[in-house]
Scaffold this active site. Structure first.
Site, PDB file in Angstrom:
ATOM      1  N   TYR A 105       0.966  -1.421   0.332  1.00  0.00           N
ATOM      2  CA  TYR A 105      -0.379  -0.064  -0.208  1.00  0.00           C
ATOM      3  C   TYR A 105       0.674   1.540  -0.121  1.00  0.00           C
ATOM      4  O   TYR A 105       0.279   2.224  -0.135  1.00  0.00           O
ATOM      5  CB  TYR A 105      -1.077   0.150   1.330  1.00  0.00           C
ATOM      6  CG  TYR A 105      -2.182  -1.038   0.598  1.00  0.00           C
ATOM      7  CD1 TYR A 105      -2.776  -0.771  -0.213  1.00  0.00           C
ATOM      8  CD2 TYR A 105      -2.265  -2.672   1.474  1.00  0.00           C
ATOM      9  CE1 TYR A 105      -3.997  -2.014  -0.155  1.00  0.00           C
ATOM     10  CE2 TYR A 105      -2.939  -3.055   1.098  1.00  0.00           C
ATOM     11  CZ  TYR A 105      -4.412  -3.521   0.443  1.00  0.00           C
ATOM     12  OH  TYR A 105      -4.962  -4.020   0.589  1.00  0.00           O
ATOM     13  N   PHE A 134     -10.579  -4.352  10.770  1.00  0.00           N
ATOM     14  CA  PHE A 134     -12.509  -3.785   9.726  1.00  0.00           C
ATOM     15  C   PHE A 134     -12.457  -4.763   8.853  1.00  0.00           C
ATOM     16  O   PHE A 134     -12.885  -4.340   7.507  1.00  0.00           O
ATOM     17  CB  PHE A 134     -12.478  -2.352   9.851  1.00  0.00           C
ATOM     18  CG  PHE A 134     -11.249  -1.119   9.869  1.00  0.00           C
ATOM     19  CD1 PHE A 134     -10.747  -1.476   8.252  1.00  0.00           C
ATOM     20  CD2 PHE A 134     -10.458  -1.283  10.543  1.00  0.00           C
ATOM     21  CE1 PHE A 134     -10.156  -0.512   8.077  1.00  0.00           C
ATOM     22  CE2 PHE A 134      -9.560   0.244  10.500  1.00  0.00           C
ATOM     23  CZ  PHE A 134      -9.580  -0.130   9.225  1.00  0.00           C
TER      24      PHE A 134
END
Length: 409
Positions: A123, A409
């Site tokens: 990322y 999450f």
């Protein structure tokens, strides 16, 4: 080979989610966990990449509010459920999803995007920098003792059904959210994540247990945990597997940890994802026998540099011009004058000479105060262009308590 990138339709959720699970090994989830994530998925904020009628890529973005230094709750896109089918590697699928997603986040007016990375190397090229860390621990409670603060004995502990006291636990959590950068305000439905307790995922441990900490009839903390029995020729060697623990003050915090240390037939507390510098780490008699392991946690990406920097406060006065490079989101590239203090900040484009130069990735790492600009400069990732600017900005960006993401999450 071209793919069709489109917003997820509710009717396509099962295939979309199966594509995600296969990318993470293909092990089916328990039915109750799958059902909960179907409810939590915001399809209008989720993307699927399709090759004809086959889903080959997934990405979602939960609508969160993230605590930032100063205590404000800032809108943030919680990037999640990202995967590309192994059959479609190196074809630009991930890049196209990241491109579309960040454009969407900007259009939604959310200044931040955040994620937890299964593979951190992925990322950085999209502008995400590690912004928080957490601690894993394996505590030898047969050798480690706690020195507790005054008032610990005034805290009453009692067992309770996790489901019956869920509301009380969530009320404690909600009071803690503004106190520490990196924490997430839980949206409706997310509280049920803590009650998932499939036997297949206990690894031989007990069903979930809960203990409340109370003072004068008020709930001031809680711990949710499992017990994994174990025996050796010399006697019991059980493990307390801590799921989560929150407390409103030092005495309640110490009372809950002392309880975990003293559970009969156990000699170890195993815990994951705790804050760096949490109170119990300063109560133990022997930190070496706690086997601390620090791991990366939340990755942060400013989507709107000006709005993101204005949204937080700064622990010391700062007036600095940042020369920001952002190849993937070029609208952020350029010079920004940041002025702020503990009461708030302003950040606007400027033609003034730059004081510091950095990429948006480093800005994301420093944003919550868990990574210092000074450390990034020592790595050659931040360049000081005006003498003294680095020390000024590094102090201002820092956070008094280490930022912490309480759950994934």
């Amino acid at each position: 080979m071209a793919t069709d990138l489109r917003v997820l339709r509710q009717d396509d959720w099962d295939e979309w989610y199966d594509t995600l699970l296969r990318a993470f090994g293909g092990v089916p989830e328990p039915a109750e966990e799958r059902a909960l994530f179907r409810e939590l998925t915001q399809t209008d904020r989720s993307l699927g990449a399709w090759d004809d009628d086959t889903c080959v890529g997934t990405a979602g973005a939960f609508r969160f509010r993230l605590t930032v230094p100063g205590g404000a709750a800032v809108p943030a896109a919680g990037v999640t459920m990202v995967s590309v089918a192994a059959t479609h590697r190196r074809r630009g699928v991930l890049t196209s999803m990241m491109r579309r997603q960040l454009d969407d986040v900007r259009s939604w007016g959310e200044p931040l995007a955040v994620l937890t990375a299964s593979e951190p190397a992925i990322y950085g090229r999209f502008g995400y920098g590690v912004g928080t860390f957490h601690v894993n621990a394996e505590i030898d409670t047969s050798r480690v003792r706690l020195s507790v603060p005054p008032g610990t004995d005034d805290v009453r502990l009692r067992y309770a059904s996790p489901a019956d006291v869920l509301g009380a636990c969530e009320a404690v959590y909600a009071r803690l959210v503004p106190r520490r950068a990196g924490m997430l305000a839980r949206l409706p439905g997310w509280e049920r994540l803590w009650l998932l307790d499939p036997e297949s995922e206990r690894d031989g441990a007990s069903p979930l247990q809960c203990v409340l900490a109370e003072r004068d009839g008020e709930t001031v903390g809680y711990a949710r945990f499992r017990i994994k029995p174990g025996w050796e020729p010399a006697g019991p060697r059980g493990t307390v597997v801590l799921q989560d623990l929150e407390a409103l003050d030092a005495a309640a915090h110490a009372a809950l940890w002392r309880f975990l240390f003293d559970i009969d037939l156990t000699s170890r507390v195993s815990t994951r994802g705790r804050p760096v510098g949490e109170g119990w780490q300063h109560l133990v008699s022997d930190i070496r026998r706690c086997s601390l392991l620090v791991r990366d946690s939340l990755y942060v990406r400013p989507v709107d540099v000006g709005a993101a920097l204005e949204a937080r406060a700064y622990q010391a006065p700062v007036d600095v011009v940042l020369d920001v490079e952002d190849v993937f989101c070029p609208w952020n590239t350029g010079r920004w004058r940041l002025t702020g203090d503990t009461k708030g900040a302003s950040c606007a484009r400027t033609e003034d000479a730059a004081d510091l130069a950095l990429s948006v990735r480093e800005l994301g790492s420093a944003y919550l105060g868990g990574v210092t600009l000074d450390a990034l400069a020592a790595a050659g990732r931040v360049r000081e262009l005006r003498p003294g600017a680095l020390a000024e900005a590094s102090l201002a960006f820092a956070s008094t308590a280490a930022p912490w993401l309480p759950h994934g999450f």
